[in-house]
Write an enzyme that holds these catalytic residues in place. Structure first.
Site, PDB file in Angstrom:
ATOM      1  N   HIS A 197     -10.002 -10.057 -12.671  1.00  0.00           N
ATOM      2  CA  HIS A 197      -8.926  -9.139 -12.285  1.00  0.00           C
ATOM      3  C   HIS A 197      -7.754  -9.419 -13.236  1.00  0.00           C
ATOM      4  CE1 HIS A 197     -11.249  -8.626  -8.674  1.00  0.00           C
ATOM      5  NE2 HIS A 197     -10.327  -7.917  -8.056  1.00  0.00           N
ATOM      6  N   GLU A 200      -3.433  -5.917 -12.520  1.00  0.00           N
ATOM      7  CA  GLU A 200      -3.262  -5.198 -11.248  1.00  0.00           C
ATOM      8  C   GLU A 200      -1.771  -5.309 -10.897  1.00  0.00           C
ATOM      9  OE1 GLU A 200      -5.235  -7.024  -7.873  1.00  0.00           O
ATOM     10  OE2 GLU A 200      -5.177  -5.187  -6.677  1.00  0.00           O
ATOM     11  N   ASP A 278     -13.114  -1.437  -4.297  1.00  0.00           N
ATOM     12  CA  ASP A 278     -12.412  -2.724  -4.145  1.00  0.00           C
ATOM     13  C   ASP A 278     -12.681  -3.356  -2.767  1.00  0.00           C
ATOM     14  OD1 ASP A 278     -10.919  -4.796  -5.121  1.00  0.00           O
ATOM     15  OD2 ASP A 278      -9.001  -3.772  -5.120  1.00  0.00           O
ATOM     16  N   ASP A 279     -11.882  -2.997  -1.777  1.00  0.00           N
ATOM     17  CA  ASP A 279     -12.041  -3.540  -0.410  1.00  0.00           C
ATOM     18  C   ASP A 279     -12.014  -2.362   0.560  1.00  0.00           C
ATOM     19  OD1 ASP A 279     -11.619  -6.610  -0.910  1.00  0.00           O
ATOM     20  OD2 ASP A 279     -10.055  -5.584  -2.042  1.00  0.00           O
TER      21      ASP A 279
HETATM   22  N1  HPA Z   1      -7.085  -8.137  -6.046  1.00  0.00           N
HETATM   23  C1  HPA Z   1      -7.156  -9.472  -6.158  1.00  0.00           C
HETATM   24  N2  HPA Z   1      -7.931 -10.208  -5.385  1.00  0.00           N
HETATM   25  C2  HPA Z   1      -8.681  -9.600  -4.474  1.00  0.00           C
HETATM   26  C3  HPA Z   1      -8.661  -8.226  -4.314  1.00  0.00           C
HETATM   27  C4  HPA Z   1      -7.815  -7.459  -5.149  1.00  0.00           C
HETATM   28  O1  HPA Z   1      -7.714  -6.217  -5.074  1.00  0.00           O
HETATM   29  N3  HPA Z   1      -9.527  -7.938  -3.328  1.00  0.00           N
HETATM   30  C5  HPA Z   1     -10.065  -9.095  -2.901  1.00  0.00           C
HETATM   31  N4  HPA Z   1      -9.555 -10.103  -3.599  1.00  0.00           N
HETATM   32 ZN    ZN Z   2     -10.661  -6.469  -6.536  1.00  0.00          ZN
END
Ligand code: HPA
Ligand code: ZN
Length: 338
Positions: A197, A200, A278-279
């Site tokens: 990641h 973001e 994502d989630d």
């Molecule tokens: N970003 C960073 N860490 C995470 C995310 C996310 O969107 N989802 C689960 N862990």
């Molecule tokens: Zn993520």
């Protein structure tokens, strides 16, 4: 000539950015809490859903780690993963590359093996039952130390046949990719693919570090890469995949409105961008809902949707031949609908 929503639903799709613990629906959270004799901080499914109001990544992460504490047995991890794969089947997702957070479990005394065995059993069953192919990405939690990540990689060594890649997630700001350079180098030497990641919430420099120091094969999110012209040029020339998550970006206030999402500039610059959830249980939708939301907000065309769907396969860790076969299927389906 079908409506664009039909095209989104019917095209065979790949999902490359999905945290399996983030697919834990409130109903299952309750069921598992009951099954395992645990008390939740919430009294009802509605109360849980009302708690899902976030202004930044950390607000979500606090609730996400609390939520996953109901996962105790191998069967729990199987049930969680199986529920997500049922959604994939419903939404015509034919290839998934899912992430899991072993440290979110081992820190609570749940064995690494319990989590990975349950997840893998569901992935194998989805292959047999629906021919859904999959890769598994083990993430390191970046708010913990590199030493902790090394311990996790040690535990993973007994299960390398089940793991395709390592990733980096959790709190981004203040935890730059450089913190994990050595453990990513070791993962690479074990033959694992690498993702992280980046961009973001973190600055473009974190995206550059992920590429230069961690040597990642693709970037999760990457929104803020658009602040750097040199980075845009590099992402284009190297065709590094970005796994975008529109509804996540909206819920975590990475964008104030989907109409201001950087996706159009990314497409104009010929970046290899993909759409993911994502989630999904925390952010309000699985892959189809993400496609529908971003299509409506940005008025994306059918050919842009087809391009985004193809990018999902191009950015995957499938072989060239497998990618070619999936792209053919996408073309056949698109030609029958457009
Ligand atoms: N970003 C960073 N860490 C995470 C995310 C996310 O969107 N989802 C689960 N862990
Ligand atoms: Zn993520």
């Amino acid at each position: 000539m079908q409506a664009i929503s039909e095209l989104i639903k019917q095209l065979p799709k790949a999902e490359l950015h999905l945290h399996i613990e983030g697919s834990l629906e409130p109903e299952m959270m309750f069921d598992l809490a009951q099954r395992n004799g645990l008390e939740l901080a919430y009294k009802s499914v509605n109360e849980i859903k009302n708690a899902y109001q976030f202004t930044q990544l950390q607000d979500f992460l606090d609730i996400y780690y609390a939520g996953m504490s109901v996962l105790i047995t191998e069967q729990d991890f199987f049930d969680l993963t199986w529920a997500y794969l049922n959604k994939c089947h419903e939404q015509n997702v034919q290839h998934v590359e899912i992430m899991f957070d072993p440290q979110g479990h081992t820190e609570r005394g749940i064995a690494f093996k319990t989590a990975i065995t349950g997840i893998n059993r569901a992935l194998q069953q989805a292959k047999t039952k629906w021919n859904i192919s999959s890769k598994l990405i083990m993430c390191f939690l970046r708010h913990l130390s590199q030493q902790d990540a090394f311990k996790t990689l040690e535990q993973a060594k007994a299960h390398l046949d089940l793991i395709d890649a390592v990733g980096l997630d959790s709190s981004e700001l203040g935890h730059p990719p450089s913190k994990f350079q050595a453990v990513f180098a070791e993962a690479k030497s074990l033959g694992l693919k690498l993702v992280a990641h980046a961009g973001e919430e973190g600055p473009p420099d974190y995206v550059e570090q992920a590429l230069d120091l961690l040597k990642v094969d693709r970037i999760d999110h990457g929104n803020r890469a658009m602040e750097s012209k040199t980075l845009i040029a590099r992402l284009k020339s190297e065709q590094i995949a970005l796994t975008l998550c529109p509804l996540s970006n909206l819920k975590l206030c990475v964008v104030d409105d989907l109409s201001n999402h950087p996706l159009p500039q990314m497409l104009e610059n010929d970046l290899l961008v993909t759409i993911n959830s994502d989630d999904p249980s925390y952010f309000g939708g699985y892959i189809i809902e993400n496609f529908l939301a971003i299509q409506q907000s940005l008025d994306l065309t059918k050919s842009q949707i087809v391009e985004l769907v193809k990018n999902g396969f191009k950015g995957s860790f499938l072989t060239e031949k497998e990618i070619e076969q999936f792209i053919k299927q996408v073309d056949t389906c698109a030609n029958s609908l457009i």
